[in-house]
Each structure stands twice: as C-alpha cells, then as structure tokens.
Design an enzyme around this catalytic site. Structure first.
Site, mmCIF file in Angstrom:
data_model
loop_
_atom_site.group_PDB
_atom_site.id
_atom_site.type_symbol
_atom_site.label_atom_id
_atom_site.label_comp_id
_atom_site.label_asym_id
_atom_site.label_seq_id
_atom_site.Cartn_x
_atom_site.Cartn_y
_atom_site.Cartn_z
ATOM 1 N N CYS A 96 19.169 5.325 -29.818
ATOM 2 C CA CYS A 96 20.331 4.446 -29.959
ATOM 3 C C CYS A 96 20.592 4.074 -31.409
ATOM 4 O O CYS A 96 21.507 3.334 -31.700
ATOM 5 C CB CYS A 96 20.134 3.181 -29.146
ATOM 6 S SG CYS A 96 19.748 3.529 -27.443
ATOM 7 N N ASN A 115 9.881 0.791 -26.617
ATOM 8 C CA ASN A 115 10.406 2.156 -26.479
ATOM 9 C C ASN A 115 10.129 3.045 -27.679
ATOM 10 O O ASN A 115 10.188 4.257 -27.577
ATOM 11 C CB ASN A 115 11.916 2.122 -26.195
ATOM 12 C CG ASN A 115 12.678 1.246 -27.152
ATOM 13 O OD1 ASN A 115 12.346 0.077 -27.329
ATOM 14 N ND2 ASN A 115 13.697 1.789 -27.781
ATOM 15 N N HIS A 150 17.824 6.523 -15.878
ATOM 16 C CA HIS A 150 17.771 7.821 -16.569
ATOM 17 C C HIS A 150 16.492 8.072 -17.356
ATOM 18 O O HIS A 150 16.315 9.136 -17.933
ATOM 19 C CB HIS A 150 19.019 8.020 -17.443
ATOM 20 C CG HIS A 150 19.089 7.208 -18.699
ATOM 21 N ND1 HIS A 150 18.880 7.766 -19.934
ATOM 22 C CD2 HIS A 150 19.369 5.897 -18.920
ATOM 23 C CE1 HIS A 150 19.041 6.825 -20.876
ATOM 24 N NE2 HIS A 150 19.335 5.687 -20.273
ATOM 25 N N THR A 159 33.379 -1.500 -6.992
ATOM 26 C CA THR A 159 32.944 -0.551 -5.968
ATOM 27 C C THR A 159 31.624 0.091 -6.387
ATOM 28 O O THR A 159 31.470 0.522 -7.534
ATOM 29 C CB THR A 159 34.028 0.533 -5.766
ATOM 30 O OG1 THR A 159 35.238 -0.126 -5.398
ATOM 31 C CG2 THR A 159 33.629 1.525 -4.679
ATOM 32 N N GLN A 175 11.229 0.850 -20.066
ATOM 33 C CA GLN A 175 10.218 1.877 -20.378
ATOM 34 C C GLN A 175 8.924 1.657 -19.601
ATOM 35 O O GLN A 175 7.976 2.426 -19.761
ATOM 36 C CB GLN A 175 9.911 1.893 -21.883
ATOM 37 C CG GLN A 175 11.087 2.269 -22.755
ATOM 38 C CD GLN A 175 11.486 3.739 -22.639
ATOM 39 O OE1 GLN A 175 10.751 4.571 -22.074
ATOM 40 N NE2 GLN A 175 12.645 4.088 -23.165
ATOM 41 N N GLY A 193 20.557 -0.005 -18.082
ATOM 42 C CA GLY A 193 19.592 -0.994 -18.550
ATOM 43 C C GLY A 193 20.245 -2.014 -19.475
ATOM 44 O O GLY A 193 19.933 -3.208 -19.428
ATOM 45 N N THR A 194 21.147 -1.554 -20.297
ATOM 46 C CA THR A 194 21.840 -2.445 -21.229
ATOM 47 C C THR A 194 22.564 -3.558 -20.459
ATOM 48 O O THR A 194 22.515 -4.729 -20.838
ATOM 49 C CB THR A 194 22.859 -1.626 -22.068
ATOM 50 O OG1 THR A 194 22.120 -0.650 -22.807
ATOM 51 C CG2 THR A 194 23.642 -2.507 -23.014
ATOM 52 N N SER A 218 16.159 0.979 -15.614
ATOM 53 C CA SER A 218 17.241 1.948 -15.794
ATOM 54 C C SER A 218 16.827 3.261 -15.142
ATOM 55 O O SER A 218 15.637 3.605 -15.144
ATOM 56 C CB SER A 218 17.475 2.137 -17.294
ATOM 57 O OG SER A 218 18.435 3.135 -17.524
HETATM 58 N N1 PLP Z 1 15.766 -1.149 -22.967
HETATM 59 C C1 PLP Z 1 14.908 -0.212 -23.419
HETATM 60 C C2 PLP Z 1 13.509 -0.610 -23.727
HETATM 61 C C3 PLP Z 1 15.317 1.110 -23.576
HETATM 62 O O1 PLP Z 1 14.464 2.027 -24.021
HETATM 63 C C4 PLP Z 1 16.663 1.433 -23.263
HETATM 64 C C5 PLP Z 1 17.174 2.796 -23.485
HETATM 65 O O2 PLP Z 1 16.732 3.494 -24.380
HETATM 66 C C6 PLP Z 1 17.506 0.412 -22.787
HETATM 67 C C7 PLP Z 1 17.027 -0.863 -22.651
HETATM 68 C C8 PLP Z 1 18.924 0.691 -22.419
HETATM 69 O O3 PLP Z 1 18.997 1.387 -21.211
HETATM 70 P P1 PLP Z 1 20.347 2.181 -20.845
HETATM 71 O O4 PLP Z 1 20.358 3.406 -21.696
HETATM 72 O O5 PLP Z 1 20.231 2.475 -19.394
HETATM 73 O O6 PLP Z 1 21.471 1.269 -21.140
#
Ligand code: PLP
Length: 377
Positions: free
Chosen positions: A323, A149, A201, A238, A179, A69-70, A199
């Site tokens: 995070c 989140n 996970h 890849t 989210q 997601g980042t 994302s």
């Molecule tokens: N954006 C939100 C709202 C999230 O909650 C998160 C992860 O906690 C991310 C982005 C980042 O996702 P990733 O962990 O896949 O980089």
C-alpha cells in the site's frame, strides 16, 4: 513466477473462483428478494457468515461482512469513538499500524481527538505494559494490530485486552487481525477485543471482502452505512454475495489441514531465514513470530532496486507494504534503524503453495544482486 508476497495478497484457488462464478451466474438472487431465488441466497449468506464466524471463533450474529479490511478498521475506530464520546477523546495506537488504522486515527484527530502513537523498539516489539501506560481515564479506544504486516511481529493483544479491562473498563479495544486470521491461533470471543478486523484476500479469498467482529460491550453500534437494513441494519447495501461466497470457500479450504499448512509456512520461514542470513550484509528484521512473514535488510542496497531486479526475474517480493509503493514505509521508519539498514528492507511472505525451491531461487537472486550491483545507500 515465484510469488513470495502473500501478505500483500494471495492467489485465489480454483474452488474459490468456481464458488463465486456459480453465485454470479446461476444463483444471482438478491438476498432481500422474497421469491425462492432471493430467499435461498439469504439462507446462503447466513451459512457463509457461520463459516467465517466459526473460523474467527465467534457467534455468527457478532460478525458483519464488509468490503475489505480497510473498511473494518475505519468502522471499528469510528464506532468506538462514537460510543465513548462522553468518556473522552483520547486514542492509543501504535506507529506501526496499517494505514487503514493510522489514517482513520488522523481523521479522528481532525475531529478533535488526541492520538498517542506508540513507538516500537528496533525489532518492532510493542509491549502490553507500554500500551497500558499510555491509557488514561479519557481513553476512548485502544487499537493495536495482531500481526504486523511488514515485520511479522505478533503483538500481545490478549494481554492488552486483559490489562485494559482492569485499568479502564470503559475503553474499547480494536485489533486489526488482517494478517493474523488463520495465521496465528485466536478466538475472537475469548480475545477480549471489542472489534476484530479481518480481510478475505490474504487467505485466498477475493479482494473486496472482509468482516468485522463487534463484541457485546459495544451497545447499539454506530451503523457504517444507513440504508436497506442489511447486516442487521449496521452496514446497509445489497450483500456482495459472490465475494462473500468466495470468502467463505477460502476460509473452508484454509481450515482444512490448517495445522499442516501453518507448520509448512513456519518451515519455509525458518528455511528462508537460514538461507538469507548466509548472504553478506543481510540482516533479519523483526522477531518473525508470524509463520508467513520474513523481513530482512540488504544493508546498503536500496529495497526498490532489489524488488525491481527480482521482479524482472519473475520473483515477487515487496519493499514494505504494497500500500506504500514508491514511498518509504512508515513501519520501517518507526523502527529507528540506521539509514542504510532502513533503506534496504524487503519482505518475503509465504503461502501454502510455496516450496523450499522457491526460497532457494529467491536467495540465489538476492545473492547475485548483492554481488553484482553496487551498494547505493
Ligand atoms: N490491515 C493490515 C494489517 C493489512 O495488511 C491490510 C492489507 O494489506 C489491511 C489492513 C487492509 O486490508 P484490505 O486490503 O482488505 O483493505
């Protein structure tokens, strides 16, 4: 163990791990290879793209796999600012975005952009009117998340997109839906956003897999990685075939009986809100529209102590976003709550495998923490 931290990450079901194992071992071909092992894998990747795109509500050709997601957030912000570099250097976002968006915006500031960070009210609300008011003729990008989140607030992204199109049709709109994906209903191609980040996970897929929707208003999107031409030449490297296989399998599992899963999550959240509210000195935080996230403050009791105490009993909850461990959360800080309330904020987030008994055990542990420990804030 009682795991109540699905907004941080979710357990991977056996079927997802099996799908990944098969790709890592027997079907390990490189999708760019020109013999059957590779050609088959190329077809597979496109079929997995179709699965994720269906769930996201968009055409598969608009969906690009990313590493997380980042990455999607970073790419969207850079691509939007690049496309609109002649329009202006102003960005509108909120003070409660994930760091993936906030740090990207800060990086853009270092490149000469001006960023407006909108502040929520004490319940975490951000309104479409507030966003619109901040938009100017030189606004290149608006980035507002779909679901917060840490609080579970759902932001009015559809309204923002509609109003934005009327106020400044050239401004591009990104929403971080990490989210929101398969938690609140939306279809990327009807949302009005130009970029949508997801994302894997958070929904039972592997860590290290994600996707970015890029809409038709983004002409010749700026590539994230130049190289071997993968992902239509926009994100070379890849393909992470096992991660993508796991992502698609998680999406497939989650979509099966999605309505029941969401009803179950809503029930758990409502039940937890009721149980936690009965604890003295506990206040619910945020408006809790998202089915899977509940934020609360045990006012006066430091959140990190609560997390440690519950953790030692095998109960996993978080003090804000995973995070930001150890540091005060920027989201809670932005709410402008009284110091003792802000210091005691914890988050419970639910997944399909949780039960009301999990909530009972957690609520009992929180009550014990309140009754047996001294408030320190
Ligand atoms: N954006 C939100 C709202 C999230 O909650 C998160 C992860 O906690 C991310 C982005 C980042 O996702 P990733 O962990 O896949 O980089």
């Amino acid at each position: 163990m009682i795991y109540l931290d699905h907004a941080a990450t979710a357990p991977v079901p056996r079927a997802v791990a099996d799908a990944m194992y098969e790709v890592l071992t027997g079907r390990f071909g490189n999708p760019s290879s020109q013999y059957p092992l590779g050609l088959e894998m190329k077809k597979q990747v496109e079929s997995w793209r179709g699965t994720v795109a269906d769930a996201l509500g968009c055409d598969a050709k608009r969906l690009y796999f990313t590493s997380c997601g980042t990455e999607g957030d970073n790419w969207a912000i850079q691509a939007a600012c690049w496309q609109n570099r002649h329009l202006g250097k102003h960005i509108v976002t909120t003070a409660v975005e994930h760091s993936a968006v906030l740090e990207s915006c800060k990086w853009m500031e270092r490149q000469g952009c001006e960023v407006t960070y909108l502040r929520p009210d004490q319940q975490g609300h951000i309104t479409a009117a507030q966003v619109l008011e901040a938009v100017r003729p030189d606004t290149a990008l608006v980035s507002v998340m779909m679901v917060n989140n840490e609080l579970g607030n759902v932001y009015p992204v559809e309204d923002i997109a509609k109003d934005l199109a009327a106020k400044n049709p050239k401004t591009l709109f990104h929403t971080d839906a990490v989210q929101g994906f398969l938690e609140v209903p939306f279809a990327a191609d009807r949302l009005g956003a130009d970029f949508v980040t997801v994302s894997a996970h958070k929904i039972g897929g592997p860590k290290g897999a994600g996707a970015l929707y890029i809409g038709p208003r983004v002409r010749n999107p700026r590539p994230l990685l130049a190289g071997g031409g993968q992902e239509s030449g926009l994100r070379a490297g890849t393909e992470a075939t096992a991660q993508i296989a796991g992502f698609a399998k998680a999406v497939e599992l989650r979509q099966r009986g999605l309505a029941e899963t969401l009803a179950h999550l809503r029930d758990l959240r409502a039940y937890a809100a009721e149980q936690l509210s009965a604890i003295s000195d506990l206040t619910l935080i945020g408006d809790g529209e998202a089915p899977h996230i509940l934020a609360a403050s045990l006012t006066g009791w430091p959140s990190q102590n609560i997390v440690n105490d519950l953790g030692s009993q095998g109960i996993c909850v978080s003090a804000g976003s995973a995070c930001h461990q150890g540091k005060p959360s920027h989201v809670v800080a932005a709410l402008g709550l009284p110091r003792r309330t802000a210091g005691g904020v914890i988050r419970l987030s639910f997944g399909p495998e949780n039960t009301r008994e999990d909530v009972d055990v957690c609520a009992a542990a929180l009550r014990r923490h309140h009754d047996q420990r001294m408030p320190m804030l």
